[in-house]
Motif scaffolding. Structure first.
Motif, PDB file in Angstrom:
ATOM      1  N   TRP A 205      81.425  14.816  40.812  1.00 27.42           N
ATOM      2  CA  TRP A 205      80.008  15.085  40.550  1.00 27.42           C
ATOM      3  C   TRP A 205      79.138  13.966  41.108  1.00 27.42           C
ATOM      4  CZ3 TRP A 205      76.285  18.238  39.886  1.00 27.42           C
ATOM      5  CH2 TRP A 205      75.073  17.817  39.336  1.00 27.42           C
ATOM      6  N   ASP A 206      79.564  12.721  40.920  1.00 26.74           N
ATOM      7  CA  ASP A 206      78.811  11.581  41.451  1.00 26.74           C
ATOM      8  C   ASP A 206      78.729  11.641  42.974  1.00 26.74           C
ATOM      9  OD1 ASP A 206      78.415  10.598  38.911  1.00 26.74           O
ATOM     10  OD2 ASP A 206      80.104   9.201  38.993  1.00 26.74           O
ATOM     11  N   TYR A 207      79.736  12.247  43.589  1.00 29.99           N
ATOM     12  CA  TYR A 207      79.757  12.345  45.041  1.00 29.99           C
ATOM     13  C   TYR A 207      78.775  13.409  45.545  1.00 29.99           C
ATOM     14  CZ  TYR A 207      81.571  13.163  49.756  1.00 29.99           C
ATOM     15  OH  TYR A 207      81.681  13.324  51.117  1.00 29.99           O
ATOM     16  N   PHE A 208      78.687  14.537  44.833  1.00 30.64           N
ATOM     17  CA  PHE A 208      77.865  15.652  45.298  1.00 30.64           C
ATOM     18  C   PHE A 208      76.410  15.599  44.806  1.00 30.64           C
ATOM     19  CE2 PHE A 208      82.005  17.697  46.028  1.00 30.64           C
ATOM     20  CZ  PHE A 208      81.785  18.211  47.284  1.00 30.64           C
ATOM     21  N   GLU A 209      76.166  14.955  43.681  1.00 35.68           N
ATOM     22  CA  GLU A 209      74.816  14.997  43.110  1.00 35.68           C
ATOM     23  C   GLU A 209      73.745  14.425  44.033  1.00 35.68           C
ATOM     24  OE1 GLU A 209      72.439  14.025  38.970  1.00 35.68           O
ATOM     25  OE2 GLU A 209      74.036  12.683  39.623  1.00 35.68           O
ATOM     26  N   PRO A 210      73.974  13.292  44.738  1.00 38.11           N
ATOM     27  CA  PRO A 210      72.911  12.780  45.616  1.00 38.11           C
ATOM     28  C   PRO A 210      72.435  13.805  46.647  1.00 38.11           C
ATOM     29  CG  PRO A 210      74.596  11.121  45.293  1.00 38.11           C
ATOM     30  CD  PRO A 210      75.128  12.388  44.701  1.00 38.11           C
ATOM     31  N   GLU A 211      73.366  14.604  47.186  1.00 40.20           N
ATOM     32  CA  GLU A 211      72.973  15.620  48.156  1.00 40.20           C
ATOM     33  C   GLU A 211      72.125  16.700  47.499  1.00 40.20           C
ATOM     34  OE1 GLU A 211      72.615  17.900  51.649  1.00 40.20           O
ATOM     35  OE2 GLU A 211      72.991  15.788  51.226  1.00 40.20           O
ATOM     36  N   LEU A 212      72.477  17.089  46.280  1.00 39.37           N
ATOM     37  CA  LEU A 212      71.680  18.082  45.564  1.00 39.37           C
ATOM     38  C   LEU A 212      70.281  17.530  45.275  1.00 39.37           C
ATOM     39  CD1 LEU A 212      74.346  19.435  43.038  1.00 39.37           C
ATOM     40  CD2 LEU A 212      73.461  20.587  45.077  1.00 39.37           C
ATOM     41  N   ARG A 213      70.219  16.273  44.911  1.00 43.44           N
ATOM     42  CA  ARG A 213      68.912  15.650  44.652  1.00 43.44           C
ATOM     43  C   ARG A 213      68.075  15.619  45.925  1.00 43.44           C
ATOM     44  NH1 ARG A 213      71.612  11.438  41.726  1.00 43.44           N
ATOM     45  NH2 ARG A 213      71.117  10.038  43.454  1.00 43.44           N
ATOM     46  N   ARG A 214      68.724  15.327  47.060  1.00 44.67           N
ATOM     47  CA  ARG A 214      67.994  15.277  48.324  1.00 44.67           C
ATOM     48  C   ARG A 214      67.404  16.639  48.660  1.00 44.67           C
ATOM     49  NH1 ARG A 214      68.419  16.828  53.288  1.00 44.67           N
ATOM     50  NH2 ARG A 214      70.480  17.756  52.990  1.00 44.67           N
ATOM     51  N   ARG A 215      68.222  17.693  48.478  1.00 44.20           N
ATOM     52  CA  ARG A 215      67.744  19.044  48.791  1.00 44.20           C
ATOM     53  C   ARG A 215      66.594  19.432  47.875  1.00 44.20           C
ATOM     54  NH1 ARG A 215      73.192  22.707  49.773  1.00 44.20           N
ATOM     55  NH2 ARG A 215      74.227  21.302  51.257  1.00 44.20           N
ATOM     56  N   LEU A 216      66.687  19.039  46.617  1.00 46.97           N
ATOM     57  CA  LEU A 216      65.617  19.361  45.681  1.00 46.97           C
ATOM     58  C   LEU A 216      64.346  18.608  46.049  1.00 46.97           C
ATOM     59  CD1 LEU A 216      65.327  21.177  43.199  1.00 46.97           C
ATOM     60  CD2 LEU A 216      65.763  19.178  41.768  1.00 46.97           C
ATOM     61  N   ALA A 217      64.503  17.354  46.470  1.00 46.04           N
ATOM     62  CA  ALA A 217      63.347  16.553  46.883  1.00 46.04           C
ATOM     63  C   ALA A 217      62.691  17.173  48.111  1.00 46.04           C
ATOM     64  CB  ALA A 217      63.775  15.121  47.172  1.00 46.04           C
ATOM     65  N   ASP A 218      63.505  17.642  49.054  1.00 43.30           N
ATOM     66  CA  ASP A 218      62.953  18.308  50.241  1.00 43.30           C
ATOM     67  C   ASP A 218      62.165  19.545  49.844  1.00 43.30           C
ATOM     68  OD1 ASP A 218      64.106  16.445  51.875  1.00 43.30           O
ATOM     69  OD2 ASP A 218      65.867  17.652  52.374  1.00 43.30           O
ATOM     70  N   LEU A 219      62.690  20.263  48.871  1.00 49.57           N
ATOM     71  CA  LEU A 219      62.028  21.476  48.402  1.00 49.57           C
ATOM     72  C   LEU A 219      60.685  21.131  47.763  1.00 49.57           C
ATOM     73  CD1 LEU A 219      62.652  24.547  48.192  1.00 49.57           C
ATOM     74  CD2 LEU A 219      63.458  24.098  45.872  1.00 49.57           C
ATOM     75  N   ASP A 220      60.687  20.094  46.938  1.00 46.28           N
ATOM     76  CA  ASP A 220      59.469  19.702  46.231  1.00 46.28           C
ATOM     77  C   ASP A 220      58.410  19.133  47.174  1.00 46.28           C
ATOM     78  OD1 ASP A 220      60.485  20.487  43.798  1.00 46.28           O
ATOM     79  OD2 ASP A 220      61.292  18.518  43.308  1.00 46.28           O
ATOM     80  N   GLN A 221      58.837  18.415  48.172  1.00 48.07           N
ATOM     81  CA  GLN A 221      57.895  17.760  49.071  1.00 48.07           C
ATOM     82  C   GLN A 221      57.425  18.659  50.205  1.00 48.07           C
ATOM     83  OE1 GLN A 221      59.842  14.199  50.403  1.00 48.07           O
ATOM     84  NE2 GLN A 221      60.055  13.366  48.340  1.00 48.07           N
ATOM     85  N   GLY A 222      58.053  19.823  50.312  1.00 48.43           N
ATOM     86  CA  GLY A 222      57.641  20.749  51.362  1.00 48.43           C
ATOM     87  C   GLY A 222      57.915  20.226  52.756  1.00 48.43           C
ATOM     88  N   THR A 223      59.015  19.485  52.937  1.00 49.94           N
ATOM     89  CA  THR A 223      59.371  18.967  54.246  1.00 49.94           C
ATOM     90  C   THR A 223      59.529  20.117  55.229  1.00 49.94           C
ATOM     91  OG1 THR A 223      60.564  17.175  53.159  1.00 49.94           O
ATOM     92  CG2 THR A 223      61.006  17.525  55.498  1.00 49.94           C
ATOM     93  N   SER A 224      58.952  19.964  56.419  1.00 52.56           N
ATOM     94  CA  SER A 224      59.042  21.031  57.412  1.00 52.56           C
ATOM     95  C   SER A 224      60.473  21.168  57.907  1.00 52.56           C
ATOM     96  CB  SER A 224      58.117  20.741  58.595  1.00 52.56           C
ATOM     97  OG  SER A 224      58.608  19.650  59.356  1.00 52.56           O
ATOM     98  N   THR A 225      60.810  22.360  58.359  1.00 54.16           N
ATOM     99  CA  THR A 225      62.143  22.587  58.899  1.00 54.16           C
ATOM    100  C   THR A 225      62.360  21.760  60.148  1.00 54.16           C
ATOM    101  OG1 THR A 225      62.165  24.845  58.022  1.00 54.16           O
ATOM    102  CG2 THR A 225      63.727  24.345  59.777  1.00 54.16           C
ATOM    103  N   ALA A 226      61.325  21.630  60.977  1.00 49.20           N
ATOM    104  CA  ALA A 226      61.449  20.833  62.199  1.00 49.20           C
ATOM    105  C   ALA A 226      61.830  19.394  61.867  1.00 49.20           C
ATOM    106  CB  ALA A 226      60.147  20.872  62.987  1.00 49.20           C
TER     107      ALA A 226
END
Length: 328
Positions: A205-226
């Motif tokens: 879980w400690d290994y995978f959680e940072p990636e999940l947090r990153r994806r959630l942060a991208d979602l929240d910040q509205g980072t462009s696909t480009a």
């Protein structure tokens, strides 16, 4: 992944195989492209996702399809939400984790109130009965597999009317009858909610959680696909993997979804790849003493000649002239 789409990927293919269902037939019923499940993860609108589930129910004609699917649940198929749940120390922790990251896979929320799990869909996008019950029975099956104990909820509510033999089968599987109420909810006893998972693995879980947090942060910040593509290319180009397929894999989406998102931003993969390479080339030439061959390698070119041609097309100059001009 946008919050108004559902993700449908490899776990769905595994499920259909386990159910021994004809994929083309289900897709035809749902009026969806037959290549739907052929290329990684696809994003579906709520209408498309619900159509998929209705078509699946029609094709199988199983009056207790949610129970059938729950019995097929296995830890063998890798799926991030499923894996995160199995890694958890208990059902309560698993529910809290999935509630936090549920937005990554679709526009449905989970509300955790003690040992009660409630599923909340947008008012205008209520799910087919089969989908709603599958989401609820998932937790029953998960608890039983992870604890190796016959966990039985103390309450289950759903806006679904079942009767006769079908109602009896749900009662027998779940342990309590389905109460026909507006809420999609499942309640466990406090003891079962905290019963230790034998599948717990906090290191994973400690290994995978940072990636999940990153994806959630991208979602929240509205980072462009480009921008997400540029970030992925910075990692992939030195390994010679600067392809649309490699980038799509890095972003956990299908190539078609990647292309569609970029098109919506009025750009394309080749444009982003070209701009990223040009920017990196200029950076390397002006801030390092690397040779053209070394820069070509870092940009993912097969040979120096290809890099020279590309750089001349971008700037009208050779890399050496550009470096000299920058020095002057």
């Amino acid at each position: 992944m946008s919050t108004d789409h559902y993700a449908l990927g490899p776990p769905a293919r595994a499920l259909l195989a386990d159910l021994e269902v004809s994929v083309p037939t289900v897709l035809q019923r749902a009026r969806l492209p037959e290549r739907l499940l052929a290329d990684g993860t696809l994003e579906l609108t709520p209408a498309e996702y619900h159509a998929f589930w209705r078509a699946l129910a029609e094709e199988l004609d199983d009056p207790v399809l949610p129970i059938t699917i729950a019995r097929k649940l296995s830890a063998e198929v890798f799926d991030p939400p499923l894996f995160a749940a199995f890694c958890s120390p208990s059902l309560l922790v698993a529910a809290e984790r999935l509630a936090r990251y549920k937005r990554l896979v679709g526009p449905m929320r989970m509300v955790i109130s003690g040992p009660t799990i409630e599923l909340v869909w947008p008012e205008s996008e209520q799910p087919p009965d089969e989908l709603g019950l599958v989401e609820l029975l998932f937790w029953v099956a998960l608890a039983r597999i992870a604890t190796r104990y016959d966990v039985r909820p103390v309450g289950l509510t759903a806006p679904v009317a079942v009767s006769g033999a079908v109602a009896d089968q749900y009662t027998q599987y779940v342990g309590v009858p389905i109460a026909c109420e507006p809420r999609w909810s499942l309640t466990f006893s406090a003891a079962d909610a905290e019963r230790p998972f034998l599948t717990a693995n906090e290191r994973m879980w400690d290994y995978f959680e940072p990636e999940l947090r990153r994806r959630l942060a991208d979602l929240d910040q509205g980072t462009s696909t480009a921008e997400l593509v540029r970030t992925a290319l910075l990692k992939l180009l030195p390994a010679g993997s600067g392809t649309a397929a490699a980038v799509a894999g890095e972003l956990a989406i299908s190539v078609r979804t990647l292309q569609r998102r970029l098109h919506e931003e009025s750009t394309g993969f080749q444009t982003v790849l070209r701009d990223t390479r040009e920017s990196l080339a200029r950076h390397y030439l002006t801030t390092s003493t690397m040779t053209a061959a070394e820069i070509a390698y870092l940009l993912g070119y097969d040979d120096t000649t290809s890099f020279y041609r590309a750089f001349h097309a971008w700037t009208g100059r050779t890399p050496e002239v550009a470096r000299q001009s920058a020095g002057e």
